[in-house]
Design a protein around this motif. Structure first.
Motif, PDB file in Angstrom:
ATOM      1  N   ILE A  13       6.951  16.626  17.913  1.00  0.00           N
ATOM      2  CA  ILE A  13       6.727  16.152  16.550  1.00  0.00           C
ATOM      3  C   ILE A  13       6.544  14.642  16.607  1.00  0.00           C
ATOM      4  O   ILE A  13       7.339  13.938  17.254  1.00  0.00           O
ATOM      5  N   ILE A  14       5.505  14.158  15.937  1.00  0.00           N
ATOM      6  CA  ILE A  14       5.260  12.711  15.881  1.00  0.00           C
ATOM      7  C   ILE A  14       5.542  12.226  14.465  1.00  0.00           C
ATOM      8  O   ILE A  14       5.017  12.784  13.495  1.00  0.00           O
ATOM      9  N   THR A  15       6.365  11.189  14.346  1.00  0.00           N
ATOM     10  CA  THR A  15       6.510  10.524  13.055  1.00  0.00           C
ATOM     11  C   THR A  15       5.925   9.113  13.216  1.00  0.00           C
ATOM     12  O   THR A  15       5.746   8.642  14.341  1.00  0.00           O
ATOM     13  N   THR A  16       5.623   8.459  12.103  1.00  0.00           N
ATOM     14  CA  THR A  16       5.057   7.106  12.210  1.00  0.00           C
ATOM     15  C   THR A  16       5.589   6.208  11.100  1.00  0.00           C
ATOM     16  O   THR A  16       6.075   6.686  10.071  1.00  0.00           O
ATOM     17  N   GLY A  17       5.428   4.918  11.312  1.00  0.00           N
ATOM     18  CA  GLY A  17       5.559   3.946  10.229  1.00  0.00           C
ATOM     19  C   GLY A  17       4.207   3.827   9.555  1.00  0.00           C
ATOM     20  O   GLY A  17       3.414   4.784   9.573  1.00  0.00           O
ATOM     21  N   VAL A  18       3.929   2.673   8.997  1.00  0.00           N
ATOM     22  CA  VAL A  18       2.643   2.491   8.319  1.00  0.00           C
ATOM     23  C   VAL A  18       1.967   1.225   8.823  1.00  0.00           C
ATOM     24  O   VAL A  18       2.598   0.171   8.925  1.00  0.00           O
ATOM     25  N   MET A  24      -1.830  -4.414  10.537  1.00  0.00           N
ATOM     26  CA  MET A  24      -2.882  -3.989   9.612  1.00  0.00           C
ATOM     27  C   MET A  24      -3.204  -5.108   8.619  1.00  0.00           C
ATOM     28  O   MET A  24      -4.363  -5.310   8.255  1.00  0.00           O
ATOM     29  N   VAL A  25      -2.178  -5.848   8.238  1.00  0.00           N
ATOM     30  CA  VAL A  25      -2.399  -6.982   7.337  1.00  0.00           C
ATOM     31  C   VAL A  25      -3.182  -8.070   8.078  1.00  0.00           C
ATOM     32  O   VAL A  25      -4.136  -8.643   7.552  1.00  0.00           O
ATOM     33  N   ARG A  26      -2.783  -8.321   9.340  1.00  0.00           N
ATOM     34  CA  ARG A  26      -3.510  -9.310  10.138  1.00  0.00           C
ATOM     35  C   ARG A  26      -4.982  -8.920  10.280  1.00  0.00           C
ATOM     36  O   ARG A  26      -5.879  -9.762  10.182  1.00  0.00           O
ATOM     37  N   TYR A  53     -10.184 -12.587   5.140  1.00  0.00           N
ATOM     38  CA  TYR A  53      -9.556 -13.839   4.691  1.00  0.00           C
ATOM     39  C   TYR A  53      -9.704 -14.934   5.749  1.00  0.00           C
ATOM     40  O   TYR A  53      -8.793 -15.736   5.967  1.00  0.00           O
ATOM     41  N   SER A  54     -10.853 -14.950   6.416  1.00  0.00           N
ATOM     42  CA  SER A  54     -11.208 -16.008   7.382  1.00  0.00           C
ATOM     43  C   SER A  54     -10.104 -16.278   8.398  1.00  0.00           C
ATOM     44  O   SER A  54      -9.809 -17.434   8.712  1.00  0.00           O
ATOM     45  N   LYS A  55      -9.496 -15.222   8.884  1.00  0.00           N
ATOM     46  CA  LYS A  55      -8.470 -15.342   9.931  1.00  0.00           C
ATOM     47  C   LYS A  55      -7.290 -16.216   9.521  1.00  0.00           C
ATOM     48  O   LYS A  55      -6.674 -16.867  10.365  1.00  0.00           O
ATOM     49  N   ARG A  56      -7.016 -16.308   8.233  1.00  0.00           N
ATOM     50  CA  ARG A  56      -5.815 -17.054   7.813  1.00  0.00           C
ATOM     51  C   ARG A  56      -4.622 -16.096   7.890  1.00  0.00           C
ATOM     52  O   ARG A  56      -4.363 -15.338   6.961  1.00  0.00           O
ATOM     53  N   TYR A  57      -3.929 -16.134   9.011  1.00  0.00           N
ATOM     54  CA  TYR A  57      -2.837 -15.192   9.246  1.00  0.00           C
ATOM     55  C   TYR A  57      -1.555 -15.704   8.593  1.00  0.00           C
ATOM     56  O   TYR A  57      -0.649 -16.194   9.270  1.00  0.00           O
ATOM     57  N   VAL A  58      -1.516 -15.622   7.271  1.00  0.00           N
ATOM     58  CA  VAL A  58      -0.350 -16.171   6.569  1.00  0.00           C
ATOM     59  C   VAL A  58       0.636 -15.060   6.196  1.00  0.00           C
ATOM     60  O   VAL A  58       0.245 -13.994   5.750  1.00  0.00           O
ATOM     61  N   TYR A  59       1.883 -15.345   6.411  1.00  0.00           N
ATOM     62  CA  TYR A  59       2.991 -14.446   6.035  1.00  0.00           C
ATOM     63  C   TYR A  59       2.862 -13.043   6.633  1.00  0.00           C
ATOM     64  O   TYR A  59       3.327 -12.079   6.041  1.00  0.00           O
TER      65      TYR A  59
END
Ligand code: TPP
Ligand code: MG
Length: 576
Positions: A394-399, A484-486, A493-499
């Motif tokens: 069984i595989i579980t995941t985060g998001v 995923m946000v990155r 967002y022009s590679k602005r890796y904020v927060y």
């Protein structure tokens, strides 16, 4: 032979009305409940005191959210209704994410919350929260019991509502004085739900029309959603696909309903779906959607979704029909019953040119990544894990990215094999879900493929796994980012890796600190041996894989674009 006569005390006990707490326990037992997740507090103390005496496996999580996800995954893995109990106020409030997660994915849960005494309600009493009000929109049904006479009936109704029709979480709020009051439940408990009558069978005329459309179709696609799994209809789905000769695409929630090792599988559709699944949906002349609600992550732009297709939509919930995608042939009913009836009327058709076109897409756009890279690619870890495990895993995941890579690179062959938060997309689901699944399936190998930041959200629950000696495995695909946000920041967002990153702990050291095994992997050569060691462990084990930080999930349908407008495909040119 002498028969034992009951002791006077026992006889007297039988005639004394039962406490509300005991009525709750009896109602749980009457529904075959043998496992309960719960966290204590003043307003559930009478109940917990009685539960301790019952033949029930009781699991105390670290946090009520974790407990709710455990009960949810227990239900997903077993097909039974999960049960979670929390105290009033903060305990009840901590359930909201878990309830919404179960609601979005149609998971049957009965959740009991304690409430302050009936005479204190409305006075802003200590640990009073308006639980039914807070939870109404994230439950299938939510009610408060104000009279002990209604207690048993309300619990019986909760189990019925949670597990029938389109399943979902049902909450019962019980003031603590009701748990103390005594009442005798006479005879069998009757359900009083005059307005609740889920359709089961589907309209015979619509089923005949659907069969006719399938028989005429040159380029059909069968699209299986989570409803197929919930309805235990995978066998019927496979039978329909076999008899009518249909290619089968799946949503994230539908993965496992059809065996991905079969050539007819189109795998996952949608924003990060397989290119051939997306192309097939866009080009098909008939889309047969079963237990799928056309989430925006599945359809991309609705204006350009499946533009050439007639749509058959089979769903138990009438409010899903024509909600996002207009259904030409709507069938409201249980997937298992409807698919079986449909299969009787369909005929085998060769569709050689359609299958040849699909084979061409498959050969030109397979799921891909840089397999030759010397670094640790997250996709490589999932392929290596898949090679070393079987369909009982069984595989579980985060998001996040790791969830999508799991869906893309693990091959699911069995329903209830993937346990993931599809609708709400709840980070922190993976670890408690693994615990719930392992409790439901003690003999299965349960692996949580997690993201570093998803794991961070509920990592304290590793303690629960250790306490209950559950040999769950956790593979953290640690990219040091909310990946995923990155990825969205890189693309939009022009590679602005904020927060989008935090300093992470040393996960292996954390695991060891709570009594689990902990392994760190930072080279490709260590991946296979670490997985082997993890699978051999008979206690919880966390493997912290330091993966390529800036790997992206491809293909990707950018938000607002059509399914055919995927980016990141090497062989995209002239593919359609
Ligand atoms: C509870 C919650 N908060 C915020 C989000 C928004 N979100 C979606 S994916 C993601 C990043 C996930 O990071 P990680 O778990 O490390 O996974 P990765 O994408 O790096 O594989 C975030 C913040 C969410 N889905 N759930
Ligand atoms: Mg990450």
């Amino acid at each position: 032979m002498q028969t034992k006569s009951p002791s006077p005390a026992a006889a007297a006990e039988r005639t004394i009305p039962k406490t509300g707490a005991q009525i709750i326990v009896d109602a749980l037992l009457a529904h075959g409940v043998d496992t309960v997740f719960g966290y204590t507090g003043a307003s559930v103390l009478p109940l917990f005191d009685r539960l301790y005496e019952a033949p029930i496996h009781f699991i105390v999580p670290v946090h009520e959210q974790g407990g709710c996800h455990m009960a949810d995954a227990y239900a997903r893995a077993s097909g039974k209704t999960g049960v979670m109990i929390a105290t009033s106020g903060p305990g009840a409030c901590n359930l909201v994410t878990g309830l919404a997660t179960a609601m979005m994915d149609s998971i049957p849960l009965v959740v009991i919350t304690g409430q302050v005494r009936t005479d204190l309600i409305g006075q802003d009493a200590f640990q009073e929260a308006p639980t039914t009000g807070i939870t109404r929109a994230v439950t299938k049904h939510s009610s408060i019991v104000m009279n002990v006479k209604d207690l048993a009936g309300t619990i019986y109704e909760a189990f019925h509502i949670a597990s029938t029709g389109r399943p979902g979480p049902v909450l019962i709020d019980i003031p603590v004085d009701i748990e103390f009051q005594r009442y005798t439940v006479n005879g069998s408990v009757r359900l009083n739900l005059p307005g609740y009558k889920p359709h089961r069978n589907g309209h015979a005329g619509q089923i005949a029309e659907a069969a006719d459309a399938i028989n005429r179709s040159e380029r059909p696609v069968l699209l299986a959603g989570g409803g197929v799994i919930t309805a235990n209809a995978s066998q019927e789905l496979r039978e329909l696909a076999r008899k009518a000769n249909l290619p089968v695409a799946m949503t994230l929630m539908g993965l496992g309903s059809f065996d991905q090792r079969q050539p007819q599988s189109l795998d996952m559709v949608g924003m990060h779906g397989a290119a051939y699944a997306n192309f097939a949906v866009q080009d098909c002349d008939l889309l047969i959607a079963v237990g799928a609600r056309f989430d925006d992550r599945v359809t991309g732009s609705l204006a350009t979704f499946a533009p050439k297709a007639k749509v058959i939509h089979i769903d138990i919930d009438p409010s899903n029909i024509s909600k996002c995608v207009e259904a030409d042939i709507p069938i409201v009913g249980d997937a298992k019953t409807v698919l079986a009836a449909l299969t009787e009327h369909v005929e085998h058709r060769e569709r050689a040119s359609w299958f040849a076109r699909i084979a061409d897409w498959k050969s030109r756009c397979p799921p891909s990544y840089d397999r030759e890279a010397p670094t640790v690619k997250p996709q490589y870890i999932i392929e290596e894990l898949c090679r070393r495990t079987n369909e009982e895993t069984i595989i579980t995941t985060g998001v996040g990215q790791h969830q999508m890579w799991s869906a893309q690179f693990y091959r699911f062959s069995r329903p209830r094999q993937l346990i993931s938060s599809g609708g709400l997309g709840t980070m922190g689901f993976g670890l408690p879900a693994a615990i719930g699944a392992q409790i439901a399936r003690p003999d299965a190998t349960v692996v949580d493929i997690d993201g570093d930041h998803s794991f961070n959200m509920t990592m304290a629950e590793l303690n629960t796994a250790v306490q209950h000696e559950l040999p769950i495995k956790v593979c953290i695909l640690n990219n040091g980012y909310m990946g995923m946000v990155r990825q969205w920041q890189e693309l939009f967002y022009s590679k602005r890796y904020v927060y989008s990153h935090l300093q992470n702990p040393n996960y292996a050291a954390f695991a060891r600190a709570v009594g689990a095994a902990g392994i760190t992997v930072d080279s490709k050569a260590q991946v296979g041996p670490a997985i082997e060691q993890m699978l051999r462990e008979d206690r919880p084990c966390v493997v912290d894989f330091h993966v390529d930080a800036e790997e992206n999930v491809v293909p990707m349908v950018p938000p607002g674009k059509g399914l055919h407008e995927m980016e990141g495909l090497r062989a995209l040119q002239n593919a359609m």
